[in-house]
Structure formats: structure tokens, C-alpha cells
Design an enzyme around this catalytic site. Structure first.
Site, PDB file in Angstrom:
ATOM      1  N   GLY A 130       0.877  -1.141   0.000  1.00 42.24           N
ATOM      2  CA  GLY A 130       0.000   0.000   0.000  1.00 42.24           C
ATOM      3  C   GLY A 130       0.926   1.205   0.000  1.00 42.24           C
TER       4      GLY A 130
ATOM      5  N   TRP B  66      10.048  -0.311   0.432  1.00 43.05           N
ATOM      6  CA  TRP B  66      10.530   0.984   0.924  1.00 43.05           C
ATOM      7  C   TRP B  66      11.180   0.816   2.297  1.00 43.05           C
ATOM      8  CZ3 TRP B  66       5.829   4.579  -0.376  1.00 43.05           C
ATOM      9  CH2 TRP B  66       6.105   5.311  -1.538  1.00 43.05           C
TER      10      TRP B  66
ATOM     11  N   CYS C 181       4.833  -5.148  -2.770  1.00 43.58           N
ATOM     12  CA  CYS C 181       4.315  -3.899  -3.322  1.00 43.58           C
ATOM     13  C   CYS C 181       5.218  -2.715  -2.950  1.00 43.58           C
ATOM     14  CB  CYS C 181       2.869  -3.716  -2.853  1.00 43.58           C
ATOM     15  SG  CYS C 181       1.951  -2.395  -3.661  1.00 43.58           S
ATOM     16  N   HIS C 182       4.741  -1.794  -2.113  1.00 42.45           N
ATOM     17  CA  HIS C 182       5.544  -0.669  -1.638  1.00 42.45           C
ATOM     18  C   HIS C 182       6.296  -1.016  -0.356  1.00 42.45           C
ATOM     19  CE1 HIS C 182       2.931   1.436  -4.457  1.00 42.45           C
ATOM     20  NE2 HIS C 182       3.710   2.503  -4.361  1.00 42.45           N
ATOM     21  N   GLY C 183       6.072  -2.216   0.189  1.00 46.45           N
ATOM     22  CA  GLY C 183       6.770  -2.666   1.398  1.00 46.45           C
ATOM     23  C   GLY C 183       8.287  -2.598   1.300  1.00 46.45           C
TER      24      GLY C 183
END
Length: 191
Positions: free
Chosen positions: A84, A119, A115-117
Site C-alpha cells: 500500500g 521501501w 508492493c511498496h513494502g
């Protein structure tokens, strides 16, 4: 080696996690027999729970089992980081969250981000020299952190598992199970 039925897995998230990217691993890992707990920073939209983001609006809440300040890497076999946009963006500026990710890696524990994890992996200094994937929009962030970015459903590098999107949840969860069964992956330090 740890059988999945004996594994303890921590999901670290906060409000704004991608609904399916938390719920599918939570449910499937529990169905496989693992003890799975959800940890979050103390400040959330609602006390004792975090709320997901479901495509275009707020989704369903999930109870928080542990406060971020209470958890220790040595108590778990794996860490799962849902994506997310909101969730990992907020966690990567939370020093305790970044320190926990680093600690899991330093202890050779499985760290899985979707996904955006990734980051959080970037912020923890774990991308440099690794093969990784992520949601396409953060590809440049992952590459700038020193990783080789691959457009694959799941990429594993020494116990660090990354996936692109909710479309990849099935192989993502399967790889988490496989990596937990393999056991310790040796100390992996942040660069």
C-alpha cells in the site's frame, strides 16, 4: 529448519496497508499452522486496530496483537511487510519500525515485503547488492538504493523475499513458507 506449524510470524503494518496484502498472508499463514501476530505503532486511527486501504477507500480493520515497542526479532521466525502507499511510507519514518526490520535481517530471519513494502528494506539499508522486486512505481527507489530490480512475481535473496503486487500474493506466501522451512539465512547487515 522450522516447520511452518511451529513458526511464529510477525506482520508489521499501520493504517493504510493494502487490504489484500495483509489479509491474504495473515489468513494463509495461519491456515498453514503458523502463529501469526500483527504489530503496529501505538498511534493508529482506532485504538487496538489498524485499517486497510482497499483499492479506492478505507477497508476493513484488523486487530493489533502487539505494539511495535513490545516486539523483538528473536521471538519470531519471519517478518512480513505489506504494501500500500500509506502504510510503508509512514513506517519508514518510524525509527522503531526501521530498527526492527534491520534486526530481523541481522539475525538471519526471513523478511518478506510486497508492493511498496520494500521501501522499508530501502530505509533499513538492506537493498544494496541484492536482487529485489517491488511495485513498479518504486523501482527507481529500489535501484537507487543499490538493488538489482527484477520484474518477477517473487524474488528471494538470502532470505529476503520481495513481490510486486496483490497479483503475486500466491507465490509470495508460498515463498515465505519455503524460506521459513529453510531456517536461518545467516546475518545480513545493512549497507
Amino acid at each position: 529448519m522450522t516447520a511452518i506449524t511451529e513458526a511464529r510470524i510477525l506482520i508489521l503494518a499501520t493504517d493504510g496497508y493494502e487490504q489484500s496484502e495483509l489479509m491474504v498472508p495473515l489468513q494463509e499463514l495461519r491456515q498453514a499452522g503458523a502463529k501469526v501476530e500483527v504489530a503496529a505503532p501505538e498511534k493508529t486511527r482506532q485504538p487496538g486496530q489498524i485499517t486497510g486501504w482497499d483499492k479506492t477507500d478505507w477497508g476493513q480493520p484488523v486487530p493489533v496483537d502487539r505494539k511495535l515497542a513490545e516486539v523483538k526479532a528473536e521471538d519470531y521466525d519471519a517478518l512480513v511487510l505489506p504494501g500500500g502507499v500509506i502504510n510503508p511510507d509512514n513506517l519508514r519514518v518510524e525509527p522503531q519500525a526501521v530498527a526492527l526490520v534491520r534486526d530481523f535481517a541481522a539475525k538471519g530471519k526471513v523478511v518478506a515485503a510486497i508492493c511498496h513494502g520494500p521501501w522499508l528494506l530501502v530505509e533499513a539499508g538492506l537493498a544494496k547488492g541484492r536482487k529485489m522486486t517491488s511495485y513498479a512505481s518504486i523501482r527507481t527507489d529500489v535501484q537507487n538504493a543499490g538493488a538489482t530490480w527484477l520484474d518477477q512475481a517473487v524474488v528471494t535473496d538470502q532470505g529476503i523475499v520481495t513481490s510486486r503486487s496483490p497479483d503475486d500474493l500466491k507465490p509470495f506466501v508460498a515463498k515465505i513458507v519455503e524460506e521459513v522451512k529453510e531456517g536461518s539465512h545467516g546475518a545480513r547487515r545493512a549497507a
